[in-house]
Design a protein around this motif. Sequence first.
Motif, short mmCIF file in Angstrom:
data_model
loop_
_atom_site.label_atom_id
_atom_site.label_comp_id
_atom_site.label_asym_id
_atom_site.label_seq_id
_atom_site.Cartn_x
_atom_site.Cartn_y
_atom_site.Cartn_z
N SER A 337 0.70 -1.25 -0.07
CA SER A 337 -0.06 0.12 0.08
C SER A 337 0.96 1.21 0.10
O SER A 337 0.53 2.22 -0.56
N LEU A 338 2.10 1.19 0.86
CA LEU A 338 2.85 2.54 0.99
C LEU A 338 3.50 2.40 -0.55
O LEU A 338 3.55 3.67 -0.92
N VAL A 339 3.92 1.37 -1.03
CA VAL A 339 4.74 1.54 -2.59
C VAL A 339 3.71 2.22 -3.54
O VAL A 339 3.95 3.13 -4.29
N SER A 343 3.72 5.99 -5.39
CA SER A 343 4.04 5.90 -6.81
C SER A 343 3.11 6.57 -7.70
O SER A 343 3.12 7.04 -8.69
N ILE A 344 1.82 6.94 -6.98
CA ILE A 344 0.65 7.56 -7.62
C ILE A 344 0.99 8.93 -8.37
O ILE A 344 0.96 9.43 -9.47
N VAL A 378 10.31 -5.19 -5.91
CA VAL A 378 9.07 -4.60 -5.59
C VAL A 378 8.82 -3.24 -6.30
O VAL A 378 7.61 -2.83 -6.85
N THR A 379 9.87 -2.48 -6.70
CA THR A 379 9.49 -1.28 -7.12
C THR A 379 9.92 -0.79 -8.56
O THR A 379 9.13 -0.13 -9.03
N MET A 380 10.77 -1.71 -9.24
CA MET A 380 11.24 -1.20 -10.46
C MET A 380 10.10 -1.67 -11.42
O MET A 380 9.56 -1.08 -12.15
N PRO A 381 9.28 -2.91 -11.28
CA PRO A 381 7.99 -3.04 -12.18
C PRO A 381 7.11 -1.90 -12.24
O PRO A 381 6.35 -1.88 -13.13
#
Length: 481
Positions: A337-339, A343-344, A378-381
């Motif tokens: 949820s934090l990620v 990103s939004i 987790v983040t790069m995709p």
Amino acid sequence: MTEKFKVPHTLVLLLAMMLLAYVATWLVPQGFFETVTLENGRQAVVPNTYTTAETQIRLTPMDFFVAIPRALAAAQDVIFFVFIVGGVLAIARATGTVDALIGNLLERFGTRPYMLVFMVIFCFALASGAIGTAGEYIPFVLILVGLCKAMRLDAMTAVGMVVVGYGIGYGVSAFNPFTVMIAQQIADLPLYSGIELRIALILPFVLIGFHHVWRYAKMVQLDPGRSYTKGLPCPLDNSNNADYPSLNSRHKLILFGLVFAIGIAVWGISQHGWYLYQLGAVFIIWGIFTVIVGQLSANVAANKFIEGVQDLATTAILIGIARGIALIMEDGQILHSLVHGMSIPLSYLGAEAAAVGMFIMQTLLNLFIPSGSGQAYVTMPLMVPVGDIIGVNRQIAVLAYQFGDGFSNMIVPTNAVLMGIIGMAGVPYHLWFKFCFPLMLKLSLAAAIVLVGAVVFDFGSDVQPQVKAHVPSEVVVIEQS
């Protein structure tokens, strides 16, 4: 007024952060991305699949307290590696090898401490950037503490040399297999692409780190009363040993064994995927070799080993508790949820601001996902499709990721290697934060300038894949590296 305020113990600070994470599980919307299992066995998120959890998990107070021993168990590999290193180095000290090495280095650098500071930072940065070394530096901490003490410096300077070199090495890595290579694979970029810029960044960022550490070290040399660690016990002892033993052939053979052991460890990491269990075994073998060459009796060696382990009990507890913060967030289903929430906003920014925003996001997320490779999965995709839409080349997204992951390794208390290093040197976390935070601001400003420049000059356009105008729904499959 300042006398009335006392900074809490590092353990209190970490437990408070665990409690904050626990409270957040009740306030932050719970949800998750779909994940896929890649060919290398790792889990990666699938972009555009975030959904709110149908079943809300409410962690009980008992869950919070159970997370503490669970966190200690989850960090056991780092904890026991630190124990082994501490015990084996205590054996080496009993042979006189450590003191002889300090005396030898003092002869070489005693009148040029700035050279020692620069060389350690530069060499550690090169090693971390090339092969991802980090925990391997822990054996050098006590040696550098002793050397700095002999040069009228302090333990903070020793920690600064190690951690700054390690953090900058990860941040501007040319081809770290655990971060840059994984991120480029996820972004569907040619491996080693963009290496020219990353190599060019190494020296400028090392110089920023060197300036920060040396400026502090020079201040301590001129006025020991201004040391951040003034009044704290030295992990080696508080005596001033001016008569160091000479470096004889026996000491040299023991040091050769250490260099050989580290070489074997590096080979095992790069060729066979070794990590802390295997590295611990290598140091145990070196410890036995040291006992034999140093002609120590079995009982003396055993007692020295136990003494070295006992000295690091506090460090081990801190390493374990640090792991509990991310553990609670995972249990409470709020990590994704934090990620997602971070990103939004990036999709509403211009390319230059979004590139800097990616860096800030990766920096913040490193507090919750201290594993460099784990953060990449987790983040790069998510960053790749966002960048495709707003005009941030994938090579720049990778650069923002490695800046955020690498530099913040130097300051986030959830980084087990950092907690092990400062614990071994006897430096409380709040004092390390006081030393490191200004450097983080300097490095962050430099990183932001680089990222904006990269967008302006269209860095990575030569390898940017042709993409469609919509957000892709599948993650790039990563082959076994």
